[in-house]
Design a protein around this motif. Structure first.
Motif, PDB file in Angstrom:
ATOM      1  N   GLN A   1      -2.257   3.859 -16.528  1.00 57.55           N
ATOM      2  CA  GLN A   1      -3.046   2.636 -16.351  1.00 57.55           C
ATOM      3  C   GLN A   1      -2.136   1.413 -16.388  1.00 57.55           C
ATOM      4  OE1 GLN A   1      -6.134   1.255 -19.378  1.00 57.55           O
ATOM      5  NE2 GLN A   1      -7.445   1.898 -17.681  1.00 57.55           N
ATOM      6  N   GLY A   2      -2.383   0.473 -15.469  1.00 56.01           N
ATOM      7  CA  GLY A   2      -1.641  -0.774 -15.454  1.00 56.01           C
ATOM      8  C   GLY A   2      -2.098  -1.702 -16.559  1.00 56.01           C
ATOM      9  N   LYS A   3      -1.450  -2.854 -16.636  1.00 58.09           N
ATOM     10  CA  LYS A   3      -1.767  -3.809 -17.695  1.00 58.09           C
ATOM     11  C   LYS A   3      -2.733  -4.899 -17.248  1.00 58.09           C
ATOM     12  CE  LYS A   3       2.684  -3.214 -20.046  1.00 58.09           C
ATOM     13  NZ  LYS A   3       3.933  -3.894 -20.486  1.00 58.09           N
ATOM     14  N   SER A   4      -2.827  -5.127 -15.938  1.00 61.58           N
ATOM     15  CA  SER A   4      -3.713  -6.165 -15.423  1.00 61.58           C
ATOM     16  C   SER A   4      -4.106  -5.819 -13.996  1.00 61.58           C
ATOM     17  CB  SER A   4      -3.020  -7.540 -15.447  1.00 61.58           C
ATOM     18  OG  SER A   4      -2.030  -7.604 -14.436  1.00 61.58           O
ATOM     19  N   GLY A   5      -5.029  -6.587 -13.446  1.00 63.40           N
ATOM     20  CA  GLY A   5      -5.469  -6.335 -12.082  1.00 63.40           C
ATOM     21  C   GLY A   5      -4.414  -6.648 -11.041  1.00 63.40           C
ATOM     22  N   THR A   6      -3.338  -7.310 -11.452  1.00 67.15           N
ATOM     23  CA  THR A   6      -2.255  -7.648 -10.521  1.00 67.15           C
ATOM     24  C   THR A   6      -0.936  -6.970 -10.894  1.00 67.15           C
ATOM     25  OG1 THR A   6      -1.735  -9.639 -11.805  1.00 67.15           O
ATOM     26  CG2 THR A   6      -3.295  -9.880  -9.986  1.00 67.15           C
ATOM     27  N   ASP A   7      -0.997  -5.961 -11.740  1.00 65.63           N
ATOM     28  CA  ASP A   7       0.215  -5.296 -12.237  1.00 65.63           C
ATOM     29  C   ASP A   7       0.739  -4.272 -11.235  1.00 65.63           C
ATOM     30  OD1 ASP A   7       2.289  -4.431 -13.827  1.00 65.63           O
ATOM     31  OD2 ASP A   7       1.022  -3.222 -15.161  1.00 65.63           O
ATOM     32  N   ASP A   8       1.174  -4.760 -10.070  1.00 66.39           N
ATOM     33  CA  ASP A   8       1.749  -3.859  -9.062  1.00 66.39           C
ATOM     34  C   ASP A   8       2.949  -3.104  -9.624  1.00 66.39           C
ATOM     35  OD1 ASP A   8      -0.069  -4.706  -7.130  1.00 66.39           O
ATOM     36  OD2 ASP A   8       1.268  -6.246  -6.340  1.00 66.39           O
ATOM     37  N   GLU A   9       3.804  -3.817 -10.326  1.00 61.52           N
ATOM     38  CA  GLU A   9       5.038  -3.208 -10.841  1.00 61.52           C
ATOM     39  C   GLU A   9       4.736  -2.055 -11.799  1.00 61.52           C
ATOM     40  OE1 GLU A   9       9.035  -4.538 -13.383  1.00 61.52           O
ATOM     41  OE2 GLU A   9       7.725  -6.069 -12.485  1.00 61.52           O
TER      42      GLU A   9
ATOM     43  N   VAL B   1       3.327  16.410 -10.032  1.00 63.37           N
ATOM     44  CA  VAL B   1       1.885  16.495  -9.804  1.00 63.37           C
ATOM     45  C   VAL B   1       1.657  16.871  -8.345  1.00 63.37           C
ATOM     46  CG1 VAL B   1       1.331  14.797 -11.590  1.00 63.37           C
ATOM     47  CG2 VAL B   1       1.655  14.031  -9.231  1.00 63.37           C
ATOM     48  N   LYS B   2       0.532  17.501  -8.077  1.00 60.18           N
ATOM     49  CA  LYS B   2       0.224  17.935  -6.713  1.00 60.18           C
ATOM     50  C   LYS B   2      -0.669  16.942  -5.976  1.00 60.18           C
ATOM     51  CE  LYS B   2       2.605  21.573  -7.490  1.00 60.18           C
ATOM     52  NZ  LYS B   2       3.995  21.611  -6.961  1.00 60.18           N
ATOM     53  N   ALA B   3      -1.279  16.040  -6.723  1.00 60.65           N
ATOM     54  CA  ALA B   3      -2.111  15.003  -6.116  1.00 60.65           C
ATOM     55  C   ALA B   3      -2.172  13.817  -7.075  1.00 60.65           C
ATOM     56  CB  ALA B   3      -3.509  15.505  -5.813  1.00 60.65           C
ATOM     57  N   ILE B   4      -2.376  12.641  -6.512  1.00 64.33           N
ATOM     58  CA  ILE B   4      -2.587  11.434  -7.310  1.00 64.33           C
ATOM     59  C   ILE B   4      -3.839  10.737  -6.809  1.00 64.33           C
ATOM     60  CG2 ILE B   4      -1.704   9.141  -7.911  1.00 64.33           C
ATOM     61  CD1 ILE B   4       1.125  10.235  -7.602  1.00 64.33           C
ATOM     62  N   ALA B   5      -4.769  10.477  -7.727  1.00 68.09           N
ATOM     63  CA  ALA B   5      -5.922   9.625  -7.437  1.00 68.09           C
ATOM     64  C   ALA B   5      -5.625   8.285  -8.091  1.00 68.09           C
ATOM     65  CB  ALA B   5      -7.203  10.234  -8.005  1.00 68.09           C
ATOM     66  N   VAL B   6      -5.665   7.207  -7.325  1.00 64.28           N
ATOM     67  CA  VAL B   6      -5.201   5.918  -7.834  1.00 64.28           C
ATOM     68  C   VAL B   6      -6.100   4.780  -7.372  1.00 64.28           C
ATOM     69  CG1 VAL B   6      -3.591   5.757  -5.883  1.00 64.28           C
ATOM     70  CG2 VAL B   6      -3.209   4.325  -7.912  1.00 64.28           C
ATOM     71  N   THR B   7      -6.344   3.825  -8.271  1.00 67.25           N
ATOM     72  CA  THR B   7      -7.010   2.580  -7.893  1.00 67.25           C
ATOM     73  C   THR B   7      -5.897   1.561  -7.637  1.00 67.25           C
ATOM     74  OG1 THR B   7      -7.229   1.743 -10.168  1.00 67.25           O
ATOM     75  CG2 THR B   7      -8.984   3.147  -9.365  1.00 67.25           C
ATOM     76  N   PRO B   8      -5.488   1.367  -6.385  1.00 68.48           N
ATOM     77  CA  PRO B   8      -4.328   0.525  -6.106  1.00 68.48           C
ATOM     78  C   PRO B   8      -4.581  -0.938  -6.443  1.00 68.48           C
ATOM     79  CG  PRO B   8      -5.440   1.125  -4.068  1.00 68.48           C
ATOM     80  CD  PRO B   8      -6.092   1.920  -5.154  1.00 68.48           C
ATOM     81  N   THR B   9      -3.616  -1.562  -7.103  1.00 64.39           N
ATOM     82  CA  THR B   9      -3.745  -2.974  -7.427  1.00 64.39           C
ATOM     83  C   THR B   9      -3.678  -3.845  -6.177  1.00 64.39           C
ATOM     84  OG1 THR B   9      -1.405  -2.774  -8.009  1.00 64.39           O
ATOM     85  CG2 THR B   9      -2.963  -2.977  -9.826  1.00 64.39           C
ATOM     86  N   SER B  10      -2.883  -3.412  -5.203  1.00 65.37           N
ATOM     87  CA  SER B  10      -2.767  -4.132  -3.930  1.00 65.37           C
ATOM     88  C   SER B  10      -2.003  -3.251  -2.953  1.00 65.37           C
ATOM     89  CB  SER B  10      -2.017  -5.457  -4.127  1.00 65.37           C
ATOM     90  OG  SER B  10      -0.622  -5.245  -4.155  1.00 65.37           O
ATOM     91  N   PRO B  11      -1.931  -3.659  -1.675  1.00 67.04           N
ATOM     92  CA  PRO B  11      -1.121  -2.904  -0.719  1.00 67.04           C
ATOM     93  C   PRO B  11       0.360  -2.838  -1.093  1.00 67.04           C
ATOM     94  CG  PRO B  11      -2.688  -4.292   0.456  1.00 67.04           C
ATOM     95  CD  PRO B  11      -2.747  -4.705  -0.996  1.00 67.04           C
TER      96      PRO B  11
END
Length: 313
Positions: free
Chosen positions: A71-79, A93-103
């Motif tokens: 989990q990231g630290k904020s909604g803009t934590d791309d890094e 891992v064989k798959a990653i499900a992710v909520t991307p912060t941005s492109p």
């Protein structure tokens, strides 16, 4: 009993990786049929906590699956999200499900795909990116349009509306505003559209500025939950009576539901984060096993008002 591991900071991630390497043979989940997948969310708020809880339940119920969490630290934590993706690649891992912060996280996801890892985007899409196996998310354009149509019925011609945008450039959040405008039509004049990065304090500050410049604003719409909670604080501080300004949000967070029940907030577009989490991890596991998965999975939206808020608590 199978372990559930959490990825919080790179040092902790490395420690967990080394620890599990030393005792992996004792893990009852290990075996030729077991599969390891990653699940990454943006940052710790109620919406994503609900999503994670659903995935933890899935993990506990499926002994042939091991889920590694990040989990990231904020909604803009791309890094931060990029670091977690890259660490998961090293964990095989064989798959990653992710909520991307941005492109901006696309480069790290490209590395995952190149390593043979299936990627399922959850909650947010990265339009045009061809590496994804599926997108499991709310139809945000439809949700925004739902809010706009609801507001159009409540407001009178000549009404004024302020929009608290989320993070500019985030496709899902932008769609919530685009859909709102489509559904609203010409009923109200938009007087302000500040970005808030889905942050409560930024929402508070933006709403205070709006109320100073437009003390008689008719309605406020927020593209995500935390800024709307901040806006409600600003409305209260301006000594506005509950309901004097029609406040509509998107997320139906616990704070929003409380405000709707008390009459401080008019409505919110509900998403279904638990469904998003469970369908997201199911889709990731299926993709990892070579099964055909749908390109998009719509997890639905619904308008929450005082009339039906009890159904969402």
């Amino acid at each position: 009993m199978k372990r559930i591991r959490s990825l919080l900071v790179p040092a902790l991630m490395l420690a967990v990786t080394l620890a599990s390497a030393g005792c992996g043979s004792d893990d009852p989940a290990a075996g030729s049929d077991s599969i390891k997948v990653g699940f990454i969310t943006k940052f710790p708020v109620d919406f994503y906590d609900t999503m994670v809880d659903a995935v933890k339940k899935y993990d506990a119920d499926h002994k042939d699956v091991e889920v590694v969490f990040g989990q990231g630290k904020s909604g803009t934590d791309d890094e931060g999200v990029i670091a977690i993706i890259e660490n998961m690649i090293t964990q095989d891992v064989k798959a990653i499900a992710v909520t991307p912060t941005s492109p901006n996280v696309q480069g790290a996801l490209d590395k995952a795909v190149k390593a043979g890892i299936k990627v399922v985007l959850v909650d947010n899409d990265i339009p045009g990116w061809k590496g994804k196996s599926s997108v499991v998310a709310t139809d945000n354009l439809a949700g925004g349009k739902l809010a706009g149509e609801w507001l159009a019925k409540k407001l009178s011609p000549g009404a004024t509306l302020a929009i608290l945008q989320g993070r500019l450039g985030n496709p899902s959040l932008d769609d919530r505003v685009k859909g709102l405008k489509q559904g609203l039509g010409t009923v109200a004049t938009i007087v302000a559209e500040p970005a808030t990065d889905c942050d409560q304090t930024k929402g508070l500050n933006a709403a205070q500025d709006i109320l100073t410049a437009n003390p008689n604003v008719t309605a406020i719409y927020g593209a995500c939950g935390p800024p709307i909670t901040g806006a409600l604080q600003a409305v209260k501080a301006a000594n506005k009576k509950p309901g004097a300004i029609t406040v509509v949000g998107f997320d139906a967070s616990p704070d929003e539901l409380t405000a709707i029940a008390s009459g401080e907030q008019a409505a919110s577009v509900a998403q279904f984060p638990a469904k998003m989490g469970s369908l997201g991890i199911e889709t990731a596991v299926a993709a990892a096993r070579g099964e055909q998965v749908a390109a998009t999975v719509d997890t639905g939206t619904e308008m929450v008002t005082k009339d039906n808020v009890s159904q969402f608590k």
